[in-house]
Design a protein around this motif. Sequence first.
Motif, PDB file in Angstrom:
ATOM      1  N   VAL A   1      -3.518  10.075  -7.817  1.00  0.00           N
ATOM      2  CA  VAL A   1      -2.640   9.159  -7.100  1.00  0.00           C
ATOM      3  C   VAL A   1      -2.075   8.151  -8.096  1.00  0.00           C
ATOM      4  CG1 VAL A   1      -2.485   7.448  -5.258  1.00  0.00           C
ATOM      5  CG2 VAL A   1      -3.987   9.429  -5.005  1.00  0.00           C
ATOM      6  N   ILE A   2      -0.753   8.123  -8.182  1.00  0.00           N
ATOM      7  CA  ILE A   2      -0.069   7.185  -9.068  1.00  0.00           C
ATOM      8  C   ILE A   2       0.641   6.161  -8.194  1.00  0.00           C
ATOM      9  CG2 ILE A   2       1.664   6.911 -10.873  1.00  0.00           C
ATOM     10  CD1 ILE A   2       1.169   9.863 -11.594  1.00  0.00           C
ATOM     11  N   PRO A   3       0.374   4.891  -8.420  1.00  0.00           N
ATOM     12  CA  PRO A   3       1.056   3.858  -7.636  1.00  0.00           C
ATOM     13  C   PRO A   3       2.575   3.959  -7.808  1.00  0.00           C
ATOM     14  CG  PRO A   3      -0.760   2.909  -8.881  1.00  0.00           C
ATOM     15  CD  PRO A   3      -0.587   4.324  -9.359  1.00  0.00           C
ATOM     16  N   PRO A   4       3.329   3.793  -6.739  1.00  0.00           N
ATOM     17  CA  PRO A   4       4.787   3.942  -6.794  1.00  0.00           C
ATOM     18  C   PRO A   4       5.465   3.074  -7.854  1.00  0.00           C
ATOM     19  CG  PRO A   4       4.076   3.778  -4.523  1.00  0.00           C
ATOM     20  CD  PRO A   4       2.877   3.511  -5.373  1.00  0.00           C
ATOM     21  N   ASP A   5       5.011   1.833  -8.034  1.00  0.00           N
ATOM     22  CA  ASP A   5       5.654   0.969  -9.023  1.00  0.00           C
ATOM     23  C   ASP A   5       5.421   1.479 -10.444  1.00  0.00           C
ATOM     24  OD1 ASP A   5       2.957   0.281  -8.586  1.00  0.00           O
ATOM     25  OD2 ASP A   5       3.249  -1.711  -9.466  1.00  0.00           O
ATOM     26  N   GLU A   6       4.254   2.047 -10.730  1.00  0.00           N
ATOM     27  CA  GLU A   6       3.987   2.628 -12.052  1.00  0.00           C
ATOM     28  C   GLU A   6       4.827   3.886 -12.263  1.00  0.00           C
ATOM     29  OE1 GLU A   6      -0.116   3.199 -13.105  1.00  0.00           O
ATOM     30  OE2 GLU A   6      -0.684   1.264 -12.251  1.00  0.00           O
ATOM     31  N   LEU A   7       4.983   4.672 -11.214  1.00  0.00           N
ATOM     32  CA  LEU A   7       5.803   5.880 -11.300  1.00  0.00           C
ATOM     33  C   LEU A   7       7.267   5.522 -11.548  1.00  0.00           C
ATOM     34  CD1 LEU A   7       5.910   8.949 -11.092  1.00  0.00           C
ATOM     35  CD2 LEU A   7       6.185   8.702  -8.636  1.00  0.00           C
ATOM     36  N   ASP A   8       7.782   4.526 -10.818  1.00  0.00           N
ATOM     37  CA  ASP A   8       9.164   4.072 -11.025  1.00  0.00           C
ATOM     38  C   ASP A   8       9.389   3.603 -12.449  1.00  0.00           C
ATOM     39  OD1 ASP A   8       9.856   4.636  -8.427  1.00  0.00           O
ATOM     40  OD2 ASP A   8       9.724   2.551  -7.723  1.00  0.00           O
ATOM     41  N   GLU A   9       8.446   2.826 -12.964  1.00  0.00           N
ATOM     42  CA  GLU A   9       8.569   2.300 -14.333  1.00  0.00           C
ATOM     43  C   GLU A   9       8.563   3.437 -15.353  1.00  0.00           C
ATOM     44  OE1 GLU A   9       6.037  -0.512 -17.363  1.00  0.00           O
ATOM     45  OE2 GLU A   9       5.940  -0.968 -15.219  1.00  0.00           O
TER      46      GLU A   9
ATOM     47  N   GLN B   1      11.950   5.262 -15.205  1.00  0.00           N
ATOM     48  CA  GLN B   1      13.009   4.470 -15.835  1.00  0.00           C
ATOM     49  C   GLN B   1      12.916   4.541 -17.354  1.00  0.00           C
ATOM     50  OE1 GLN B   1      12.836   0.527 -14.182  1.00  0.00           O
ATOM     51  NE2 GLN B   1      13.449   1.215 -12.151  1.00  0.00           N
TER      52      GLN B   1
END
Length: 100
Positions: free
Chosen positions: A4-12, A15
């Motif tokens: 499970v990867i937190p959405p904010d870490e995945l977005d970063e 990017q």
Amino acid sequence: MQVVIPPDELDEAIQKAVIKLDLVPRHTLMGQTISLDEFRKKYCGGRSKAWVKQEIFYKFKPDWVDDIHPGRGRKITIFEYPAAEWMENHRKEINWKWAN
């Protein structure tokens, strides 16, 4: 096993990958400025500052450079969008064989 990867870490991470792979659409470059070092690495194949100044700035005097002679202690500012377009349109006029 599930990761499970937190959405904010995945977005970063996405990017960073988009920028690293140079997948940023050109229209998002409008209004952005870059340094001489960034320009030479991104658009000149890592050629030296002296090469960029001699073969592009002094020879062609492009209007997308804020000041090609900024003076001691001041940085050269390059407007990225017009610089990218200009490099694409003038790539055959540049002396790529001279390396420094």
